[in-house]
Every structure is written in structure tokens, then in C-alpha cells.
Design an enzyme around this catalytic site. Structure first.
Site, PDB file in Angstrom:
ATOM      1  N   SER A 243      55.637  10.622  66.708  1.00  0.00           N
ATOM      2  CA  SER A 243      56.752  10.196  65.869  1.00  0.00           C
ATOM      3  C   SER A 243      57.277   8.872  66.411  1.00  0.00           C
ATOM      4  O   SER A 243      56.755   8.341  67.392  1.00  0.00           O
ATOM      5  CB  SER A 243      57.870  11.245  65.887  1.00  0.00           C
ATOM      6  N   LYS A 244      58.319   8.356  65.764  1.00  0.00           N
ATOM      7  CA  LYS A 244      58.848   7.052  66.186  1.00  0.00           C
ATOM      8  C   LYS A 244      59.290   7.060  67.639  1.00  0.00           C
ATOM      9  O   LYS A 244      59.126   6.069  68.353  1.00  0.00           O
ATOM     10  CB  LYS A 244      60.009   6.653  65.282  1.00  0.00           C
ATOM     11  N   ARG A 245      59.805   8.178  68.097  1.00  0.00           N
ATOM     12  CA  ARG A 245      60.269   8.202  69.492  1.00  0.00           C
ATOM     13  C   ARG A 245      59.106   8.207  70.477  1.00  0.00           C
ATOM     14  O   ARG A 245      59.279   7.918  71.660  1.00  0.00           O
ATOM     15  CB  ARG A 245      61.167   9.415  69.735  1.00  0.00           C
TER      16      ARG A 245
END
Length: 465
Positions: A243-245
């Protein structure tokens, strides 16, 4: 057979790590076999596709150095071609008009779910011998559905996952053109792959369920079926879906964070593929080694520490002039101009073994281009009466020195001895005076790179008037 691969991103977002790996593998396979790598922008999702996302994809590909041989082709510019093929299929009987309304389709699905059946279109508008079709409703624009085979299986030997097959009975007559005439994803992909003579489709395994439909369409069109390789997903450091994180952000974000493209490419190459125990290799080596046999079927796990290690490795090997340009660009963002300062490449050469990325490198060389501002604590600790006296003596020695590292180092040692100090007792205050920091590379190298005028001026600034 000339190998022809393609990378076909949808411009509804940025080019992320998963897409970049797909592009890399497709590019490398074409290069390995002397073939062609085609870039295709699948922009039929008009509501979500944006020019900014298209540009982000092109920028990401350019930054990575994954040059395409043909394209970019845009699906929205091929609408007439899709309509032409749909007309041919309607005439051939491999597709048909369906006037089923959304309300009817919803009711059908509700009935099937109540019977615990898989929701699917029931083929009520599919023409068949002896079958009477419903009366065409007035004012209802039809969709176009594909006559999917009802018997047998569709199967292929996936180059990454092995044998895969689907029963045709599980695949309904899916829509290939919407009521407004716009073609659907699976149809456009098939027409493009046929027209562009794609021989190998390398893509993420989220497309596995699309593949049987696309194979059946290709066969209905009398087109060759390419070889498929579906790459496993990439997991984050914690084993969860990327994911983006975790880093599933624009590839250009890695540029912003100070990564070198060759480090990112080297790392991506090892996400789901291997060549023995090789960890560090150039793209030329990768192209020579790359094949589809060594793609792993299991999910690959992103490891930020390994990427950082690779980036530090490539920083050490990079040309100082190139690193100087990158550092200059980053310093400019901080409002720091290098004009009139020491030679940037020479400064960078002192620090590239100590930095993990380009941003750290820029931060490290920053003090060479601005007047030092040591903290009150550093001044109190290191710029004492005794050390200032030693620095004053050193300044006199330096003003008469030939400006070469060896002689400059001797001047520092002689000043330390003459002032009754050990070398670190003078070198640390000297660093604070020159750079505002207690640590730096070898002090003689720092003196040489800073230059006579800057060194003498910075020492004068801390000495009593």
C-alpha cells in the site's frame, strides 16, 4: 517469431512499483530476444483517466530508462478500430445485441443468489437455432455481448504459474461494448494485442481471471494466442498487501526521496525473479540473464532495507559529476546556490561513501556552500579560549601553505603540537569553525576542497577581533 511484449498501464493513477516491475520484465524479455517493447496507454476509463496520470507514467518510464520501441498508443484514439471489429463479430455471429435492462439483470442476479447459484447472465438474448428471442424493446440501446463457448475448457501454460484452466461454463457472455457504444476493457485489450502482434503478455496476477475471456475472444477472431506470464503480487515489509505506506506510490516519489534509478531497477529485478545468488547486477547483465522460467510463483516481499543498501552501493559507484548535478538540484530546492562555492563534484566525492541517498548527500554537502552556524552548545564545547588560540595559529600557517591535502594536514598537526593539543582536540574545533559540525571526512580533504579563501574567511569569523 519476433518477440513482441507490451506494457499497458491505465492512467488512473501513478506508475507504482508493481507496474514498474511489470514494465521492467516486459522490457527485459524483449531486449533479451532482440524483439520489440510496446507502450500502450489503456485510457478507456474516461471518468478516471487524467492527462496528469499519463504524464506521470511517461515520466516514470523515462526516469527508469525503460525506453519503448513503439508507442505510446492510446486506446481512446483507436475507437473506430474497435467499432469496426465489433461490427465484424456481429456479422460473423460471434457477438450479439442484448437488450436486457439493468433492472432485469438485477432481478436475475437476486433470483440466482436466492437459489445459491453464481450470479451470471443467462443468455436470453443469445441467438441460437430454433430459439425465439424476446421482442426488442422500443428506445432501449443494446449492449454487445460475446458468444462465449459453453462447452469445454480454456487452458494455457502460464510462464510464471504453470498450467491454468477455466471451464467455459463458468464464463458467461460478457459485454464487449456498452450501450453507448464504447468498448470494454477485455475487448480493447484483445484487439490491441492482435493488431500489435503481441507474442508475450507479462502482467500482474490480478489479470488471471481476464485471461480465459481474452483467449476465447482471440480464438473467435482467428488470432494467435500469446504466451502469458502472470507475476505474483508484491507484499510490504510487514507481509501485507503493498500500500502507499509501504511504497506503492509513484515511481517518481523514489526520485524525490533520493534513490538512483539503477538501484530501483536492480531491486525490482529481484522481486519475484532470481539468477542464482546474484544480488547486484547491471541492466545489461539482467537482460542477458532474464527468462520467464525463474519467475517465482509465490508473492514477493518488499524489503526497504535491501533497497536502501543497494542505493548506497550505487551511490559509491556513481560518477561524481552526475552526483554533483543531483546534489545541486536538491540544494536549489532549499534555496542554496552553488555558484561561487567550491567544486560540487569534489565535495560530493568526500561524502558519497557516507550517504544512503541523494537527499542525504545534498544535506551533507550543504555546509560547504553556506556560512556555518554552529549551535551554542557546539561553540561552548569546542571553541574555547585554548582552541581559538590554536585556530589562530593554524590560520597563519594555512595562509602560507601550498593548498594540497598533504601539506594542509601537516599544518594542522604542527598547530596542534605547537598548542599542546592532541590532533582531535584541534580537528574537531576546526570542523565546527569551518562547517558548523563536529564530524566530517578527513580534515585535510575538507580544507583542500573548501579552498584557501573560504577556509581563511570562516576561521576569521570565529576568532576574536
Amino acid at each position: 517469431m519476433t518477440v513482441r511484449t507490451r506494457f499497458a498501464p491505465s492512467p488512473t493513477g501513478f506508475l507504482h512499483i508493481g507496474g514498474a516491475r511489470t514494465a521492467l520484465f516486459s522490457w527485459a524479455y524483449a531486449r533479451r530476444h532482440g524483439g520489440a517493447f510496446i507502450l500502450r496507454i489503456e485510457d478507456t476509463d474516461v471518468a478516471r483517466s487524467t492527462p496528469e496520470a499519463v504524464q506521470a507514467i511517461l515520466d516514470g518510464m523515462q526516469w527508469l530508462g525503460l525506453a519503448h520501441d513503439e508507442g505510446p498508443f492510446y486506446q481512446m484514439q483507436r475507437m473506430e478500430r474497435y467499432k469496426e471489429v465489433i461490427a465484424e463479430m456481429l456479422a460473423a455471429g460471434t457477438a450479439y445485441h442484448c437488450y436486457m435492462s439493468i433492472a432485469e439483470l438485477d432481478a436475475l442476479r437476486a433470483e440466482q443468489e436466492a437459489r445459491k447459484e453464481k450470479p451470471r447472465y443467462d443468455g436470453r438474448w443469445r441467438p441460437e437455432p430454433g430459439k425465439t428471442l424476446p421482442v426488442v424493446p422500443a428506445g432501449v440501446p443494446p449492449v454487445v455481448r460475446f458468444c462465449n463457448p459453453r462447452e469445454g475448457v480454456v487452458a494455457w501454460e502460464d510462464q510464471a504459474k504453470g498450467h491454468i484452466e477455466f471451464a467455459n461454463s463458468e464464463l458467461d457472455d460478457f459485454i464487449i461494448a456498452r450501450a453507448d457504444g464504447t468498448p470494454t476493457y477485455n475487448f480493447c485489450v484483445v484487439v490491441d494485442d492482435r493488431d500489435m502482434a503481441i507474442t508475450h503478455v507479462i502482467r500482474g496476477d490480478d489479470h488471471v481471471n481476464n485471461t480465459p475471456r481474452q483467449i476465447n475472444l482471440l480464438q473467435a477472431l482467428g488470432a494467435p494466442v500469446p504466451a502469458y506470464a502472470h507475476l505474483s503480487m508484491i507484499l510490504g515489509d510487514d507481509g501485507q498487501k503493498l500500500s502507499k505506506r509501504h511504497g506503492a506510490v509513484s515511481v517518481m516519489q523514489y526520485d524525490e526521496e533520493g534513490y538512483l534509478p539503477e538501484a530501483v531497477l536492480n531491486y525490482l529485478a529481484r522481486l519475484g525473479w532470481s539468477h542464482g545468488d546474484e544480488e547486484v547486477f547491471s541492466m545489461e547483465q539482467f537482460v542477458q540473464w532474464f527468462d520467464l522460467d525463474h519467475i517465482t510463483a509465490s508473492a514477493a516481499q518488499f524489503n526497504t532495507e535491501k533497497l536502501n543498501w543497494l542505493n548506497a552501493h550505487y551511490l559509491k559507484l556513481a560518477d561524481p559529476q552526475r552526483l554533483a548535478a543531483e546534489a545541486t538540484r536538491r540544494l536549489a530546492r532549499q534555496g542554496v546556490a552553488v555558484v561561487g562555492g567550491p567544486d560540487v563534484a569534489s565535495v560530493v566525492a568526500l561524502y558519497r561513501d557516507r550517504a544512503g541517498n541523494l537527499n542525504e548527500l545534498a544535506d551533507a554537502v550543504h555546509p560547504f556552500f553556506v556560512a556555518p552556524k554552529p549551535t551554542v552548545e557546539l561553540v561552548a564545547q569546542h571553541l574555547t579560549e585554548a582552541t581559538l588560540a590554536a585556530l589562530s595559529s593554524l590560520r597563519e600557517r594555512l595562509s602560507a601553505c601550498t593548498w594540497q591535502a598533504g601539506e594542509l594536514g601537516q599544518a594542522v598537526k604542527q598547530s596542534a603540537v605547537g598548542s599542546g593539543l592532541k590532533m582531535p582536540q584541534l580537528a574537531i574545533p576546526l570542523r565546527v569553525a569551518l562547517l558548523g559540525l563536529p564530524q566530517s571526512p578527513s580534515i585535510d580533504a575538507v580544507l583542500e576542497v573548501l579552498g584557501r579563501e573560504r577556509v581563511l574567511a570562516r576561521l576569521a569569523a570565529v576568532l576574536p577581533a
